[in-house]
Each structure stands twice: as C-alpha cells, then as structure tokens.
Design a protein around this motif. Structure first.
Motif, PDB file in Angstrom:
ATOM      1  N   VAL A  77      61.023  -5.345  16.109  1.00  0.00           N
ATOM      2  CA  VAL A  77      59.655  -5.102  16.553  1.00  0.00           C
ATOM      3  C   VAL A  77      59.100  -3.848  15.894  1.00  0.00           C
ATOM      4  CG1 VAL A  77      58.182  -4.723  18.573  1.00  0.00           C
ATOM      5  CG2 VAL A  77      60.098  -6.318  18.705  1.00  0.00           C
ATOM      6  N   PHE A  78      59.921  -2.793  15.805  1.00  0.00           N
ATOM      7  CA  PHE A  78      59.520  -1.560  15.126  1.00  0.00           C
ATOM      8  C   PHE A  78      60.688  -1.045  14.306  1.00  0.00           C
ATOM      9  CE2 PHE A  78      56.888  -1.553  19.011  1.00  0.00           C
ATOM     10  CZ  PHE A  78      55.642  -1.627  18.403  1.00  0.00           C
ATOM     11  N   ASN A 116      52.440   1.326  14.873  1.00  0.00           N
ATOM     12  CA  ASN A 116      52.412   0.424  16.025  1.00  0.00           C
ATOM     13  C   ASN A 116      51.632  -0.844  15.681  1.00  0.00           C
ATOM     14  OD1 ASN A 116      49.681   1.088  16.353  1.00  0.00           O
ATOM     15  ND2 ASN A 116      49.998   2.258  18.229  1.00  0.00           N
ATOM     16  N   ARG A 117      51.635  -1.800  16.575  1.00  0.00           N
ATOM     17  CA  ARG A 117      50.980  -3.086  16.315  1.00  0.00           C
ATOM     18  C   ARG A 117      49.473  -2.964  16.139  1.00  0.00           C
ATOM     19  NH1 ARG A 117      53.942  -7.542  20.168  1.00  0.00           N
ATOM     20  NH2 ARG A 117      55.871  -7.609  18.976  1.00  0.00           N
ATOM     21  N   GLU A 118      48.924  -1.912  16.670  1.00  0.00           N
ATOM     22  CA  GLU A 118      47.487  -1.706  16.564  1.00  0.00           C
ATOM     23  C   GLU A 118      47.113  -0.972  15.269  1.00  0.00           C
ATOM     24  OE1 GLU A 118      48.794  -2.910  20.230  1.00  0.00           O
ATOM     25  OE2 GLU A 118      49.341  -0.957  19.415  1.00  0.00           O
ATOM     26  N   SER A 138      53.273  -4.210  22.546  1.00  0.00           N
ATOM     27  CA  SER A 138      51.972  -3.661  22.149  1.00  0.00           C
ATOM     28  C   SER A 138      51.804  -2.249  22.707  1.00  0.00           C
ATOM     29  CB  SER A 138      50.839  -4.563  22.637  1.00  0.00           C
ATOM     30  OG  SER A 138      50.809  -4.622  24.049  1.00  0.00           O
TER      31      SER A 138
END
Length: 185
Positions: A77-78, A116-118, A138
């Motif tokens: 994910v990260f 991050n996803r944003e 998120s």
C-alpha cells in the motif's frame, strides 16, 4: 544481504478451537517479506478479512479473498519507509486502532518518504514519527514527528496517545514512555 533473502518472515493465525485458552490450530497466512532491503515484520493487525503488516520499506495489506484464512492478495500500500541508514530495528511498528477509527503506526528514525493516495508527499527522512490512515489506506498523514524509535503505541481511556521510544544503545541510556500530542515534533 544474501542471508536475508533465505530467511522468510511468516505470519500465522492461531486459533483456540476448544475454548481452553490455548491455541489448538495454527495456519500459515503469508510468508516472504525478505527482499534485500526489508526490515523484520514488527507489526501485524487483523482488520476484517485483511491483515495490515509493517516491514520496512513497506506497509502491506494481505487480503483473504476466498475466506480460507490464507492471504490470496498481497498489496504494497505504501513504500518508502526506512530511507535513512541508521540502527536496525528503527523501522515500522505498532499498528493499532485509534479512538476515531483510524489505524496508527510508528516509524523509527530511519525515516520515511512516502506519497499518500491523495498525492501528498510525506517527507521525513531523518526522524521517527507516528502516522495514521483510514482503514482502507486513504488519508495517510503524519500525526507526530521528532521521535527516535517509537515502538508500540497505545491510547488511554481519554484518547491520549503514548509510546515507548526505544533507546538503550549506550550504557546510561534508558527507554522513555512518551506522551505524543497531535502535531508535535
């Protein structure tokens, strides 16, 4: 580094099928986490049919897609934790659920540089900190920075966050129990 490739981390699910208070069944959920640059698995948190795992440089989500208890999907994910060469073990720890429903975890002073996803870059390459995100991954953000090597985190009954900031590399050093305020450095 070649030694590290031969050793695989394993995550197992233990069950007390007889209600005796002792594990009577053990099942392999996932194994691996052994690239040359991987740290040890230092945080595991089940969440529904997912399991969140910390092993720098990654925060990984394991998914049980067919309700077998085995991870059929392994998603990084990260990636970008442990970017600064420092002491081994100063990496990712402490997955826990916060009082507002966010997942919290810590990173030691190996630092991090993660988008991050944003699309926002969280660039803290020379310090440790506490991060938090929504359970779907998120809204990853830095809760606090400026820590050396925070391990597990815990909330008290009032929602205050504490961690043990691990030390002990020199003879007169001691571990510290640290109150961590949001936005602190």
């Amino acid at each position: 580094w070649q030694d590290r490739q031969g050793v695989k981390e394993r995550i197992r699910r233990l069950e007390d099928t007889g209600g005796t208070g002792q594990a009577t069944r053990s099942a392999l959920v996932a194994e691996g986490f052994n690239e040359e640059i991987s740290g040890v698995v230092a945080g595991v948190m089940p969440w529904g049919n997912d399991v969140w795992v910390t092993a720098y440089p990654n925060l990984t989500r394991l998914r049980d897609l067919d309700d077998t208890g085995r991870a059929r999907s392994v998603e990084t994910v990260f990636r970008g934790f442990g970017v600064h060469a420092a002491f081994d073990g100063h990496d990712l720890h402490g997955l826990t659920l916060g009082p507002e429903g966010k997942i919290y975890f810590t990173c030691g002073d190996n630092g991090f540089s993660v988008t991050n996803r944003e699309g926002r870059l969280l660039h803290f390459p020379n310090t440790g900190g506490v991060l938090r995100m929504d359970p779907d991954g998120s809204n990853l953000e830095v809760f606090a920075s400026g820590l050396r090597n925070p391990q597990e985190v815990a909330f008290d009954a009032f929602g205050n966050l504490f961690a043990v900031d691990n030390d002990g590399d020199l003879r007169d050093e001691r571990e510290r129990l640290v109150f961590i305020a949001e936005g602190s450095d």
